[in-house]
Design a protein around this motif. Structure first.
Motif, PDB file in Angstrom:
ATOM      1  N   PHE A   1      42.532  22.766  36.008  1.00 44.25           N
ATOM      2  CA  PHE A   1      43.300  22.922  37.237  1.00 44.25           C
ATOM      3  C   PHE A   1      42.832  24.151  38.007  1.00 44.25           C
ATOM      4  N   GLY A   2      42.871  24.041  39.316  1.00 41.76           N
ATOM      5  CA  GLY A   2      42.452  25.137  40.167  1.00 41.76           C
ATOM      6  C   GLY A   2      43.637  25.932  40.683  1.00 41.76           C
ATOM      7  N   LEU A   3      43.501  27.236  40.712  1.00 41.62           N
ATOM      8  CA  LEU A   3      44.508  28.133  41.278  1.00 41.62           C
ATOM      9  C   LEU A   3      43.860  28.935  42.401  1.00 41.62           C
ATOM     10  N   ILE A   4      44.488  28.932  43.558  1.00 42.74           N
ATOM     11  CA  ILE A   4      43.988  29.673  44.718  1.00 42.74           C
ATOM     12  C   ILE A   4      45.087  30.639  45.170  1.00 42.74           C
ATOM     13  N   ALA A   5      44.772  31.908  45.215  1.00 37.56           N
ATOM     14  CA  ALA A   5      45.716  32.918  45.704  1.00 37.56           C
ATOM     15  C   ALA A   5      45.201  33.436  47.046  1.00 37.56           C
ATOM     16  N   TYR A   6      46.077  33.471  48.049  1.00 34.05           N
ATOM     17  CA  TYR A   6      45.646  34.005  49.349  1.00 34.05           C
ATOM     18  C   TYR A   6      46.819  34.639  50.087  1.00 34.05           C
ATOM     19  N   ILE A   7      46.465  35.596  50.937  1.00 33.37           N
ATOM     20  CA  ILE A   7      47.448  36.262  51.791  1.00 33.37           C
ATOM     21  C   ILE A   7      47.360  35.620  53.168  1.00 33.37           C
ATOM     22  N   PRO A   8      48.406  34.938  53.634  1.00 27.83           N
ATOM     23  CA  PRO A   8      48.327  34.173  54.893  1.00 27.83           C
ATOM     24  C   PRO A   8      48.410  35.050  56.142  1.00 27.83           C
ATOM     25  N   THR A   9      47.526  36.044  56.193  1.00 25.14           N
ATOM     26  CA  THR A   9      47.416  36.899  57.371  1.00 25.14           C
ATOM     27  C   THR A   9      46.024  36.694  57.950  1.00 25.14           C
ATOM     28  N   PRO A  10      45.887  35.942  59.050  1.00 21.15           N
ATOM     29  CA  PRO A  10      44.555  35.564  59.545  1.00 21.15           C
ATOM     30  C   PRO A  10      43.858  36.662  60.329  1.00 21.15           C
TER      31      PRO A  10
END
Length: 205
Positions: A69-78
């Motif tokens: 399984f893939g895990l993606i962590a991101y901060i939604p500040t473009p």
């Protein structure tokens, strides 16, 4: 006679308890995600290029089967993160990369996020210290992903170079019959594994 009556009511009570447990289990089944394959997972990372993000592949294997399984962590500040206030939200995306089941009764597997914790390096002691706590904001899903959004509550008012995101997750085995439609998912499931992984997220490049 009294013993017979007591046993009768006890049997009825146990049947009701078991029925409630089974119904709860059936209607709280996590959504099954279609597998997308490793190449498609890598291609999907292009969706997060405008954010600070990182991804990793997790693995579980056991007597019922195995799942990548893939895990993606991101901060939604473009935009470029230049101040602590820019880190107000953190999202975790789960995708089913590949799986294999060893039992025909098993529909497949689902991975759910239970909790996250955000750390930074304590350079004086060369250890991790809690930078922020996170509270759930919302969760959304599609046929091939889960996305969990968390509000970030910082303990310190400075911008770190790197975040260490500790993710607590659970692997569920979904048992036939599994039903999905009209915004409802239902099926029996077993929690077969709980684990923790750490995703590194660089803030300053």
């Amino acid at each position: 006679m009294r013993k017979y009556v007591n046993r009768k009511y006890l049997s009825i009570f146990l049947v009701v308890v078991v029925a409630i447990f089974l119904l709860y289990n059936y209607f709280t089944c996590p959504r099954y995600l279609n597998t997308i394959g490793l190449d498609s997972f890598k291609e999907s990372l292009a969706l997060y290029k405008q954010y600070k993000y990182n991804a990793q592949i997790g693995y579980y294997g056991g007597p019922l089967g195995e799942i990548y399984f893939g895990l993606i962590a991101y901060i939604p500040t473009p935009h470029n993160i230049t101040a602590p206030e820019d880190i107000e939200e953190l999202n975790i995306v789960v995708r089913n990369v590949n799986e294999r089941t060893y039992n025909p009764l098993i529909r497949g597997f689902a991975v759910t996020i239970e909790k996250i914790r955000i750390y930074v390096i304590n350079e004086t002691e060369i250890s991790l210290k809690m930078y922020a706590t996170a509270s759930p904001s919302y969760k959304k899903s599609s046929y091939d992903f889960f996305e969990y959004s968390y509000l970030v509550h910082r303990n310190y008012n400075y911008l770190p170079k790197r975040l260490y995101i500790c993710v607590d997750y659970t692997v569920h085995a979904i048992i036939h019959p599994y039903i999905e439609g009209f915004y409802i998912t239902a099926g029996f499931h077993l929690k077969i594994y709980t684990g923790t992984t750490t995703i590194l997220l660089d803030i300053e490049e």
